[in-house]
Motif scaffolding. Structure first.
Motif, short mmCIF file in Angstrom:
data_model
loop_
_atom_site.label_atom_id
_atom_site.label_comp_id
_atom_site.label_asym_id
_atom_site.label_seq_id
_atom_site.Cartn_x
_atom_site.Cartn_y
_atom_site.Cartn_z
N LEU A 181 39.81 22.33 82.36
CA LEU A 181 39.80 21.39 81.07
C LEU A 181 40.90 20.57 81.58
O LEU A 181 42.01 20.76 81.49
N ILE A 182 40.41 19.16 81.40
CA ILE A 182 41.40 18.16 81.71
C ILE A 182 42.20 17.78 80.55
O ILE A 182 41.74 17.31 79.43
N ALA A 183 43.56 18.04 80.62
CA ALA A 183 44.47 17.82 79.60
C ALA A 183 45.28 16.63 79.85
O ALA A 183 44.60 15.56 80.47
N SER A 184 46.45 16.48 79.60
CA SER A 184 47.31 15.44 80.02
C SER A 184 48.76 15.76 80.06
O SER A 184 49.18 16.71 79.19
N MET A 185 49.64 15.20 80.55
CA MET A 185 51.16 15.39 80.36
C MET A 185 51.35 14.97 79.04
O MET A 185 52.58 15.50 78.34
N SER A 186 50.63 14.19 78.41
CA SER A 186 50.80 13.73 76.99
C SER A 186 50.61 14.82 76.07
O SER A 186 50.97 14.75 74.83
N GLY A 187 49.97 15.84 76.41
CA GLY A 187 50.03 17.13 75.82
C GLY A 187 51.10 18.08 75.56
O GLY A 187 51.51 18.73 74.81
N HIS A 188 52.00 17.70 76.56
CA HIS A 188 53.51 18.29 76.62
C HIS A 188 54.64 17.39 76.08
O HIS A 188 55.66 17.82 75.43
N VAL A 189 54.65 16.10 75.91
CA VAL A 189 55.63 14.90 75.64
C VAL A 189 54.75 13.70 74.97
O VAL A 189 53.76 13.64 75.16
N SER A 190 55.67 12.99 74.47
CA SER A 190 55.12 11.67 73.72
C SER A 190 55.65 10.69 74.76
O SER A 190 56.62 10.88 75.42
N ASN A 191 54.64 9.75 75.04
CA ASN A 191 55.04 8.52 76.04
C ASN A 191 55.29 7.36 75.34
O ASN A 191 55.21 6.95 74.64
N ARG A 192 56.42 7.11 76.08
CA ARG A 192 57.25 5.88 75.39
C ARG A 192 56.41 4.52 75.64
O ARG A 192 55.68 4.14 76.74
N GLY A 193 56.63 3.64 74.56
CA GLY A 193 55.89 2.51 74.90
C GLY A 193 54.62 2.26 74.31
O GLY A 193 53.94 1.30 74.17
N VAL A 194 53.97 3.50 73.83
CA VAL A 194 52.48 3.35 73.24
C VAL A 194 52.44 4.31 72.02
O VAL A 194 53.19 5.44 72.02
N ASP A 195 51.62 4.00 71.09
CA ASP A 195 51.43 4.58 70.01
C ASP A 195 50.03 5.30 69.84
O ASP A 195 49.06 4.95 69.74
N THR A 196 50.11 6.75 70.55
CA THR A 196 48.94 7.47 71.00
C THR A 196 48.92 8.98 70.15
O THR A 196 49.02 9.96 70.80
N ALA A 197 49.51 8.96 68.89
CA ALA A 197 49.71 10.18 68.18
C ALA A 197 48.38 11.17 68.16
O ALA A 197 48.40 12.19 68.52
N ALA A 198 47.16 10.32 67.99
CA ALA A 198 45.80 11.41 68.04
C ALA A 198 45.71 12.07 69.44
O ALA A 198 45.12 13.05 69.80
N TYR A 199 45.82 11.05 70.35
CA TYR A 199 45.64 11.51 71.88
C TYR A 199 46.48 12.42 72.17
O TYR A 199 45.93 13.64 72.62
N ASN A 200 47.80 12.43 71.86
CA ASN A 200 48.81 13.40 72.28
C ASN A 200 48.35 14.61 71.76
O ASN A 200 48.47 15.87 72.19
N SER A 201 47.83 14.63 70.40
CA SER A 201 47.76 15.97 69.84
C SER A 201 46.57 16.37 70.06
O SER A 201 46.44 17.85 70.29
N SER A 202 45.54 15.79 70.74
CA SER A 202 44.17 16.36 71.01
C SER A 202 44.56 17.19 72.45
O SER A 202 44.02 18.13 72.70
#
Length: 292
Positions: free
Chosen positions: A175-196
């Protein structure tokens, strides 16, 4: 000494008869081979999906690509077709919205009639991201991200698991997840993506727990792959924002963005027998972004 439960005995027997045991007596190259297996790739017309498909074909596997678009981009798809022809592999493309349970069921019914080798794995690349400040982010957009990235991933994983249940063959789901599932990324507002993507991590752990040892189930390993920033035509648009390119490259230890080709070997490792003792885990390939 306590006697083994019947469920544990059943699980042990499945491992002994249908699953490679670490590959200790096999050539190392064979641990990455996928001969005699069909692998389903969702988001199969996208940048990461087509890179994964080419790698699978080159490693001896057949590929079924699912994607919501009727026809994949020719610049992405032609190399996949060339790889299938070069290595004599079976390649299918089926239009399917992974968030729609009926479409997923119809797609698998169609696929079943065209297989040359049994389904033995999944690379779930299908996913979307939407940016925007959370104070005004539409609820409908948030739900859509979760529907595609989480529900869609679950529905296809479920469909693959049911195919394996019918054949009683072992399988590996990536399953392709993301480092964004571990941390929040600076400079972009992606709360939905990170949560998913955090949800995809937990989904994989939960499915691995169910399908690794349950009575009546073949052994199904489930892991996640968490990429870092990837340089594609889509990410290039985001980098037009002043300072974004320097920030994204500087936020990891290798001081650059990745390319889709750098995920081919991790995908093959997770799909193949070389990772036979790995399940419920996350393979983070992020250039050190999360290791600071």
């Amino acid at each position: 000494m306590n006697q083994e439960s019947s469920g544990n005995v059943h699980a042990r027997e499945l491992r002994e008869t249908k699953t490679p045991q670490g590959g200790q007596e096999r050539p190392v190259g064979d641990l990455f081979r996928l001969d005699g297996r069909t692998i389903v790739v969702t988001g199969g017309g996208g940048f990461l999906g087509t890179a994964a498909a080419r790698a699978i074909l080159e490693s001896g596997g057949d590929v079924v690509c699912l994607d919501v678009v009727p026809i994949p981009r020719s610049d992405n798809w032609k190399p996949v077709e060339k790889a299938a022809a070069k290595y004599g592999r079976n390649l299918l493309y089926v239009q399917c919205s992974v968030r729609d349970a009926d479409e997923v069921a119809e797609a698998f019914a169609s696929i079943r009639q065209q297989l040359r080798s049994p389904i033995r794995g999944l690379v779930a690349c299908a996913g979307i991201s939407e940016n925007g400040p959370s104070t005004v982010f539409p609820a409908a957009t948030f739900r859509n991200v979760l529907e595609v990235n989480v529900t869609g991933t679950f529905l296809v994983a479920q469909a693959v698991a049911n195919e394996l249940l019918q054949t009683q063959l072992s399988g590996s789901l990536v399953l392709i997840a993301s480092m964004s599932g571990h941390v929040s990324n600076r400079g972009v507002d992606t709360a939905a993506y990170n949560s998913s993507k955090a949800a995809v991590h937990q989904l994989a752990r939960s499915l691995a727990a169910e399908w690794g040892s349950r009575k009546g189930m073949p052994l199904i390993r489930v892991n996640t792959l968490s990429p870092g920033y990837i340089r594609t035509a889509i990410s290039a648009e985001s980098m037009n924002k002043p300072g974004m390119k320097d920030q994204w490259e500087g936020d990891n230890m290798l001081l650059r963005m990745s390319t889709v080709d750098e995920y081919r070997a991790p995908v093959l490792y997770l799909l193949g027998d070389g990772s036979s003792f790995m399940t419920g885990a996350d393979l983070r390939v992020d250039g050190g972004h999360c290791a600071w």
